[in-house]
Design a protein around this motif. Structure first.
Motif, PDB file in Angstrom:
ATOM      1  N   ARG A 132       4.015   8.637  -0.887  1.00 43.16           N
ATOM      2  CA  ARG A 132       4.190   7.422  -0.089  1.00 43.16           C
ATOM      3  C   ARG A 132       5.148   7.687   1.070  1.00 43.16           C
ATOM      4  N   ARG A 133       4.795   7.168   2.265  1.00 44.80           N
ATOM      5  CA  ARG A 133       5.659   7.317   3.433  1.00 44.80           C
ATOM      6  C   ARG A 133       5.860   5.969   4.129  1.00 44.80           C
ATOM      7  N   ASP A 134       5.604   4.896   3.403  1.00 43.19           N
ATOM      8  CA  ASP A 134       5.756   3.548   3.957  1.00 43.19           C
ATOM      9  C   ASP A 134       6.888   2.795   3.266  1.00 43.19           C
ATOM     10  N   LEU A 135       7.805   3.525   2.665  1.00 43.60           N
ATOM     11  CA  LEU A 135       8.883   2.910   1.892  1.00 43.60           C
ATOM     12  C   LEU A 135      10.145   2.763   2.736  1.00 43.60           C
ATOM     13  N   ALA A 136      11.109   2.040   2.182  1.00 44.66           N
ATOM     14  CA  ALA A 136      12.402   1.860   2.847  1.00 44.66           C
ATOM     15  C   ALA A 136      13.516   2.272   1.904  1.00 44.66           C
ATOM     16  N   LEU A 137      14.579   2.786   2.487  1.00 41.20           N
ATOM     17  CA  LEU A 137      15.798   3.095   1.743  1.00 41.20           C
ATOM     18  C   LEU A 137      16.838   2.023   2.049  1.00 41.20           C
TER      19      LEU A 137
ATOM     20  N   LEU B 239      21.947   4.611  -2.489  1.00 43.19           N
ATOM     21  CA  LEU B 239      20.623   4.298  -1.953  1.00 43.19           C
ATOM     22  C   LEU B 239      19.727   3.694  -3.029  1.00 43.19           C
ATOM     23  N   HIS B 240      18.803   2.857  -2.577  1.00 42.97           N
ATOM     24  CA  HIS B 240      17.767   2.335  -3.465  1.00 42.97           C
ATOM     25  C   HIS B 240      16.451   2.360  -2.700  1.00 42.97           C
ATOM     26  N   LEU B 241      15.453   3.012  -3.274  1.00 43.80           N
ATOM     27  CA  LEU B 241      14.143   3.132  -2.650  1.00 43.80           C
ATOM     28  C   LEU B 241      13.302   1.916  -3.025  1.00 43.80           C
TER      29      LEU B 241
END
Length: 371
Positions: free
Chosen positions: A54-59, A7-9
């Protein structure tokens, strides 16, 4: 070392920029010579360090088999357990090695489809694109609500996306509390058909959405379809919406056409058309999100149907997806309409279904909302 996806955030804007380049080169690659990756069990550590709250990120879900440069398991920062090793990619990350992009909204655990799970990848794309392009995302029972006040009559932009089981009462109550012109939801969980059927008995409109997929391969027959800037397609979209909605809805039509720019802000969009005597009479859209591509908005003018134009558009889109390095192409088709069978003849197989449900219009409410 552990098997399975890495995974990469990432911030969605950085991922969109990488899609244009074909590779991801974060600052760490120049600073320390590698890209920080993690296992699913480790992802919360860089999130807490680099993006607290933060809760607007993507994995990015990365298939290690698709990487060209070595991954070395090395220590993290001194605060990490001494025995812990993190996967570090010593080279750029090809976007085609990313088989899914999923929202990162802790404490909810992300669903991470494997590279050989086409249904999981299709579901991830359905959810992730809607979340990334939304102006507002809220947690609700069973999932999230996406909203965009710029397009109040677009049910595609103002709806519940429910991935965990909820009952019909919860769907009704949650949708009623959102204040939208039209109460809309997509039910994405196992057993959603039962909830959809119960809502239908209460007067809701229900539509099965069949998720379909096929390998991305070069397909002959698309030579007369051309790639164009998106504004070239606008007149065809306008004619199509007027045909569907009827006359006197120019404000609604304008809103539904104007909303389309939001897709290219989060995925790489290519618009393909066929012309007759210079007039665009058929079109379709390719959306690339790493190794997964989607077909959308395939349509033909009524007077130009039966000439094979849609087939040419689809062939060009599939070829472009293959040229982009995608291995999977997915789409959504209405369960009760003929395109589902047309796509099947083009090599798409049915992967599974979600359910779109729309509440009955209330007295005095705006009834112009459209998907």
């Amino acid at each position: 070392m552990p098997d399975g996806p890495l995974l990469h955030l990432i911030e969605p804007a950085s991922w969109r920029a990488a899609l244009s380049e074909g590779v991801l080169r974060p600052p760490s690659l120049a600073d320390v010579g590698f890209i920080h990756l993690s296992t699913p069990e480790q992802a919360h550590l860089p999130a807490e360090r680099l993006f607290p709250g933060r809760r607007d990120l993507a994995l990015l879900v990365v298939d290690p088999q698709r990487l060209r440069d070595p991954v070395r398991w090395e220590p993290g920062v001194p605060e990490d357990p001494a025995s812990m090793r993190f996967p570090h990619l010593h080279g750029p990350l090809p976007t085609t090695a990313v088989t899914a992009v999923v929202p990162y909204r802790p404490p909810a655990p992300p669903v991470l489809p494997g590279p050989d799970d086409p249904l999981g990848r299709a579901l991830a794309l359905q959810l992730s694109v809607a979340v990334r392009r939304a102006a507002d995302v809220r947690d609700v029972p069973g999932g999230v609500a996406v909203s965009d006040a710029r397009f109040p009559r677009s049910r595609d932009d103002n709806r519940l996306l429910l991935s965990s089981p909820v009952d019909a009462d919860t769907v009704e109550d949650t949708a009623a509390g959102m204040g939208w012109f039209a109460r809309a939801a997509t039910l994405r969980f196992p057993g959603a058909d039962d909830v959809a059927h119960e809502l239908a008995q209460r007067g809701w409109s229900v539509e099965e959405i069949v998720l379909m997929g096929r390998p991305a391969t070069q397909v002959p027959g698309g030579e007369r379809a051309e790639v164009v800037p998106q504004e070239v397609v606008h007149p065809l979209w306008e004619r199509s919406w007027r045909e569907l909605l009827g006359s006197g809805r120019d404000d609604v039509v304008a809103e539904l056409v104007d909303r389309e720019f939001r897709n290219d802000a989060v995925v790489a969009v290519t618009d393909v058309v066929v012309r007759e005597e210079g007039l665009v009479v058929a079109a379709g859209q390719l959306r690339v999100d790493g190794g997964t591509a989607a077909v959308d908005s395939v349509l033909t003018d009524g007077a130009a149907r039966g000439h094979g134009h849609a087939g040419a558009v689809l062939a060009r889109i599939l070829t472009l997806a293959a040229d982009a390095g995608c291995d999977l192409v997915v789409l959504e088709a209405a369960g009760d309409d003929w395109p589902r069978h047309w796509y099947a003849r083009a090599g798409f197989t049915e992967l599974g279904s979600t359910w779109d449900v729309f509440a009955p219009a209330q007295t005095g409410a705006n009834t112009d909302s459209s998907r």
